[in-house]
Design an enzyme around this catalytic site. Structure first.
Site, mmCIF file in Angstrom:
data_model
loop_
_atom_site.group_PDB
_atom_site.id
_atom_site.type_symbol
_atom_site.label_atom_id
_atom_site.label_comp_id
_atom_site.label_asym_id
_atom_site.label_seq_id
_atom_site.Cartn_x
_atom_site.Cartn_y
_atom_site.Cartn_z
ATOM 1 N N ASP A 40 0.850 -1.188 0.000
ATOM 2 C CA ASP A 40 0.000 0.000 0.000
ATOM 3 C C ASP A 40 0.891 1.245 0.000
ATOM 4 O O ASP A 40 2.120 1.138 -0.102
ATOM 5 C CB ASP A 40 -0.973 -0.015 1.177
ATOM 6 C CG ASP A 40 -0.290 -0.017 2.537
ATOM 7 O OD1 ASP A 40 0.918 0.310 2.632
ATOM 8 O OD2 ASP A 40 -0.959 -0.331 3.529
ATOM 9 N N TYR A 41 0.301 2.408 0.137
ATOM 10 C CA TYR A 41 1.039 3.662 0.083
ATOM 11 C C TYR A 41 2.094 3.776 1.194
ATOM 12 O O TYR A 41 3.044 4.524 1.081
ATOM 13 C CB TYR A 41 0.071 4.854 0.162
ATOM 14 C CG TYR A 41 -0.676 4.906 1.477
ATOM 15 C CD1 TYR A 41 -0.166 5.625 2.550
ATOM 16 C CD2 TYR A 41 -1.873 4.216 1.642
ATOM 17 C CE1 TYR A 41 -0.832 5.650 3.763
ATOM 18 C CE2 TYR A 41 -2.536 4.250 2.851
ATOM 19 C CZ TYR A 41 -2.006 4.968 3.912
ATOM 20 O OH TYR A 41 -2.659 4.985 5.104
#
Length: 161
Positions: A40-41
């Site tokens: 994810d980010y």
């Protein structure tokens, strides 16, 4: 004269209670690295990635005993997941290398049960544990097989023994 059975010492049943005959823990190991598209980010591996890694490990385990998944399909059999349980213990992060361990623990009829562990390479850190249950489906009929075809049963028996 006394029979020879009289001289053989017998263990009390309490000596064997609680003991079970289990096969040794033989795990197939599949090493993976967490790439950017797995995360994810924040650089933490997305939860669904672990499931993909588990499937890759399962397919590679079959390959390790000489069975291509495509061969099972050619025999008219598919192995869809019908139950999945995942426990996330610690996150795997971008760039980390981990080992996905898998083993088939049960083949009751057409129900195939697999265990998984995702661990650090040194085995000290546990990231994920999981259990996946597959069933065999007849591709022509689109229904669960009531009995495994002999060639498929022979293949899968190799994994659970």
């Amino acid at each position: 004269m006394a029979s020879s059975e009289e001289f053989i010492p017998k263990l009390p049943t309490s000596a064997i209670e609680g003991q079970s005959i289990q096969k040794p823990e033989i795990w197939f190991e599949y090493v993976v690295r967490a790439h950017p598209h797995h995360t994810d980010y924040a650089g933490v591996v997305w939860h669904g990635t672990y499931i993909s890694w588990m499937e890759e490990a399962r397919v590679e385990m079959l390959r390790s005993i000489g069975v291509e998944f495509a061969e099972l399909v050619n025999l008219g059999c598919d192995l869809p997941v019908v139950e999945l349980s995942v426990r996330y213990h610690k996150p795997v992060k971008l760039g980390m290398v981990v080992v996905v361990k898998t083993r088939m623990v049960n083949t009751e009829g057409v129900r195939l049960e697999w265990d998984y562990q995702i661990k650090s390479l040194d085995g000290q850190e546990l990231y994920v544990t999981a259990k996946v249950i597959l069933v065999t489906v007849d591709l022509k009929k689109g229904k669960i097989m009531r009995r495994l075809p002999p060639p498929i049963e022979a293949i899968l028996t190799k994994l659970s023994t």
